[in-house]
Write a protein that holds these residues in place. Sequence first.
Motif, PDB file in Angstrom:
ATOM      1  N   LEU A 204     -17.679  35.206  -1.048  1.00  0.00           N
ATOM      2  CA  LEU A 204     -19.124  35.300  -1.300  1.00  0.00           C
ATOM      3  C   LEU A 204     -19.800  34.062  -0.715  1.00  0.00           C
ATOM      4  O   LEU A 204     -20.126  33.115  -1.427  1.00  0.00           O
ATOM      5  CB  LEU A 204     -19.397  35.400  -2.800  1.00  0.00           C
ATOM      6  CG  LEU A 204     -18.755  36.578  -3.537  1.00  0.00           C
ATOM      7  CD1 LEU A 204     -18.951  36.438  -5.041  1.00  0.00           C
ATOM      8  CD2 LEU A 204     -19.337  37.891  -3.047  1.00  0.00           C
ATOM      9  N   SER A 206     -22.849  31.885   1.343  1.00  0.00           N
ATOM     10  CA  SER A 206     -24.291  31.818   1.106  1.00  0.00           C
ATOM     11  C   SER A 206     -25.075  32.731   2.041  1.00  0.00           C
ATOM     12  O   SER A 206     -26.212  33.098   1.735  1.00  0.00           O
ATOM     13  CB  SER A 206     -24.782  30.370   1.279  1.00  0.00           C
ATOM     14  OG  SER A 206     -24.483  29.897   2.576  1.00  0.00           O
ATOM     15  N   ASP A 208     -23.588  35.725   3.733  1.00  0.00           N
ATOM     16  CA  ASP A 208     -23.144  37.114   3.666  1.00  0.00           C
ATOM     17  C   ASP A 208     -21.791  37.175   2.961  1.00  0.00           C
ATOM     18  O   ASP A 208     -21.225  36.141   2.607  1.00  0.00           O
ATOM     19  CB  ASP A 208     -23.056  37.744   5.066  1.00  0.00           C
ATOM     20  CG  ASP A 208     -22.464  36.780   6.096  1.00  0.00           C
ATOM     21  OD1 ASP A 208     -21.501  36.058   5.737  1.00  0.00           O
ATOM     22  OD2 ASP A 208     -22.958  36.733   7.225  1.00  0.00           O
ATOM     23  N   VAL A 209     -21.302  38.377   2.761  1.00  0.00           N
ATOM     24  CA  VAL A 209     -19.961  38.553   2.205  1.00  0.00           C
ATOM     25  C   VAL A 209     -18.978  38.643   3.364  1.00  0.00           C
ATOM     26  O   VAL A 209     -19.165  39.456   4.284  1.00  0.00           O
ATOM     27  CB  VAL A 209     -19.879  39.804   1.315  1.00  0.00           C
ATOM     28  CG1 VAL A 209     -18.440  40.042   0.846  1.00  0.00           C
ATOM     29  CG2 VAL A 209     -20.802  39.658   0.110  1.00  0.00           C
ATOM     30  N   GLN A 229     -18.536  40.353   8.626  1.00  0.00           N
ATOM     31  CA  GLN A 229     -19.619  39.917   7.742  1.00  0.00           C
ATOM     32  C   GLN A 229     -20.425  41.119   7.252  1.00  0.00           C
ATOM     33  O   GLN A 229     -20.845  41.948   8.064  1.00  0.00           O
ATOM     34  CB  GLN A 229     -20.548  38.939   8.471  1.00  0.00           C
ATOM     35  CG  GLN A 229     -19.950  37.578   8.746  1.00  0.00           C
ATOM     36  CD  GLN A 229     -19.067  37.553   9.985  1.00  0.00           C
ATOM     37  OE1 GLN A 229     -19.321  38.266  10.949  1.00  0.00           O
ATOM     38  NE2 GLN A 229     -18.034  36.727   9.961  1.00  0.00           N
ATOM     39  N   TYR A 232     -25.897  40.739   2.567  1.00  0.00           N
ATOM     40  CA  TYR A 232     -26.173  41.064   1.161  1.00  0.00           C
ATOM     41  C   TYR A 232     -27.154  42.226   1.045  1.00  0.00           C
ATOM     42  O   TYR A 232     -27.107  42.989   0.068  1.00  0.00           O
ATOM     43  CB  TYR A 232     -26.709  39.837   0.432  1.00  0.00           C
ATOM     44  CG  TYR A 232     -25.624  38.837   0.076  1.00  0.00           C
ATOM     45  CD1 TYR A 232     -24.789  39.048  -1.022  1.00  0.00           C
ATOM     46  CD2 TYR A 232     -25.437  37.689   0.842  1.00  0.00           C
ATOM     47  CE1 TYR A 232     -23.784  38.145  -1.343  1.00  0.00           C
ATOM     48  CE2 TYR A 232     -24.438  36.769   0.524  1.00  0.00           C
ATOM     49  CZ  TYR A 232     -23.612  37.005  -0.574  1.00  0.00           C
ATOM     50  OH  TYR A 232     -22.618  36.117  -0.892  1.00  0.00           O
ATOM     51  N   SER A 233     -28.029  42.395   2.041  1.00  0.00           N
ATOM     52  CA  SER A 233     -29.002  43.485   1.992  1.00  0.00           C
ATOM     53  C   SER A 233     -28.314  44.851   1.984  1.00  0.00           C
ATOM     54  O   SER A 233     -28.851  45.824   1.446  1.00  0.00           O
ATOM     55  CB  SER A 233     -29.953  43.389   3.189  1.00  0.00           C
ATOM     56  OG  SER A 233     -29.229  43.426   4.419  1.00  0.00           O
ATOM     57  N   LEU A 235     -25.572  45.445   0.448  1.00  0.00           N
ATOM     58  CA  LEU A 235     -24.799  45.554  -0.790  1.00  0.00           C
ATOM     59  C   LEU A 235     -25.681  45.667  -2.023  1.00  0.00           C
ATOM     60  O   LEU A 235     -25.203  45.534  -3.144  1.00  0.00           O
ATOM     61  CB  LEU A 235     -23.866  44.344  -0.921  1.00  0.00           C
ATOM     62  CG  LEU A 235     -22.787  44.239   0.171  1.00  0.00           C
ATOM     63  CD1 LEU A 235     -22.026  42.937   0.049  1.00  0.00           C
ATOM     64  CD2 LEU A 235     -21.834  45.427   0.098  1.00  0.00           C
ATOM     65  N   GLU A 236     -26.971  45.932  -1.804  1.00  0.00           N
ATOM     66  CA  GLU A 236     -27.867  46.125  -2.941  1.00  0.00           C
ATOM     67  C   GLU A 236     -27.421  47.346  -3.741  1.00  0.00           C
ATOM     68  O   GLU A 236     -27.162  48.415  -3.184  1.00  0.00           O
ATOM     69  CB  GLU A 236     -29.310  46.312  -2.460  1.00  0.00           C
ATOM     70  CG  GLU A 236     -30.326  46.362  -3.587  1.00  0.00           C
ATOM     71  CD  GLU A 236     -31.756  46.406  -3.087  1.00  0.00           C
ATOM     72  OE1 GLU A 236     -32.655  46.591  -3.935  1.00  0.00           O
ATOM     73  OE2 GLU A 236     -31.971  46.267  -1.869  1.00  0.00           O
ATOM     74  N   ILE A 239     -23.089  45.090  -5.241  1.00  0.00           N
ATOM     75  CA  ILE A 239     -22.633  43.805  -5.768  1.00  0.00           C
ATOM     76  C   ILE A 239     -23.487  43.419  -6.976  1.00  0.00           C
ATOM     77  O   ILE A 239     -24.656  43.821  -7.072  1.00  0.00           O
ATOM     78  CB  ILE A 239     -22.706  42.719  -4.665  1.00  0.00           C
ATOM     79  CG1 ILE A 239     -21.906  41.475  -5.068  1.00  0.00           C
ATOM     80  CG2 ILE A 239     -24.136  42.346  -4.337  1.00  0.00           C
ATOM     81  CD1 ILE A 239     -21.729  40.473  -3.937  1.00  0.00           C
ATOM     82  N   VAL A 244     -25.730  37.433  -5.954  1.00  0.00           N
ATOM     83  CA  VAL A 244     -26.453  37.368  -4.685  1.00  0.00           C
ATOM     84  C   VAL A 244     -27.147  36.003  -4.595  1.00  0.00           C
ATOM     85  O   VAL A 244     -27.911  35.632  -5.493  1.00  0.00           O
ATOM     86  CB  VAL A 244     -27.491  38.498  -4.571  1.00  0.00           C
ATOM     87  CG1 VAL A 244     -28.279  38.366  -3.285  1.00  0.00           C
ATOM     88  CG2 VAL A 244     -26.792  39.860  -4.648  1.00  0.00           C
ATOM     89  N   HIS A 248     -31.868  35.915  -0.893  1.00  0.00           N
ATOM     90  CA  HIS A 248     -31.458  37.195  -0.292  1.00  0.00           C
ATOM     91  C   HIS A 248     -32.058  38.349  -1.075  1.00  0.00           C
ATOM     92  O   HIS A 248     -32.293  38.268  -2.257  1.00  0.00           O
ATOM     93  CB  HIS A 248     -29.927  37.307  -0.299  1.00  0.00           C
ATOM     94  CG  HIS A 248     -29.272  36.425   0.711  1.00  0.00           C
ATOM     95  ND1 HIS A 248     -29.053  36.795   2.023  1.00  0.00           N
ATOM     96  CD2 HIS A 248     -28.776  35.174   0.591  1.00  0.00           C
ATOM     97  CE1 HIS A 248     -28.448  35.820   2.677  1.00  0.00           C
ATOM     98  NE2 HIS A 248     -28.269  34.811   1.836  1.00  0.00           N
TER      99      HIS A 248
END
Length: 248
Positions: A204, A206, A208-209, A229, A232-233, A235-236, A239, A244, A248
């Motif tokens: 995780l 800062s 992206d995952v 990569q 995070y957008s 993975l709404e 996750i 998050v 993000h």
Amino acid sequence: MSLLKIASVACIALTLGACQSLFQPSYRAPLDVTRDTSEQTQAGCATADCPLVNIDTVHFAQEPKLDALIEQRLLEMTRTTPGAPLPATLNAYRDKFLRESGPRNSMYLQAKVREQHDGLVIIELSSYLDQGGAHGEPGRGFINYSRQQQKALSLTDMLLPGKEEAFWKAGLVAHNSWLISTRLSLEPDYVKAWPFQKTPNVALTSSDVVLKYPTTTIAPYALGHVELQIPYSRLEGIIKPELVPVGH
């Protein structure tokens, strides 16, 4: 006036968040970390091919649980067969390796801080076992340590209930993007020979995952440890929102 009354008066004058900070640690400030490096060869050996162990790790005086976890994970990376018993400590492993190994055998173990953000400490673990062959056996891993929960987060800890399949679908999209960016998507034989797979190595960060792959899983050895990569957008709803990073 008692300390409790003083704290209560202070809380009235402050916002709730500031009041809570009187009693809870601030996770915005990174932990202090010290580096610990050593390299040792077999006693009495004076040739260029002496067995060698190099250990490069980190310590957190403020987080003894994280310290112990790092050593445990590095010890797990020394296994050459699944389920083999582990030495009690890194020092014990080093002594045994140097005592039993022949020429041109070496082991490199490393733990480094990849990032600290939002109360998480992301540790990247590396190993490289050289037994004198054409190339060695490299390993990689991550620790996503939650300072608030005082533990390493598993994938289940990271995701909302029932969302693991959706997470790996997002990983597949990231894999397709990687194939396109490297132009490997233009080689049908490659795509067929090296399909997308799951990986135990999830970080995780800062931005992206990150999915990191052992060698020869989704690419030939020569390409090393491929990283994918996932923004995070994407993975709404997948996750946990509290994981998050801010922004993000």
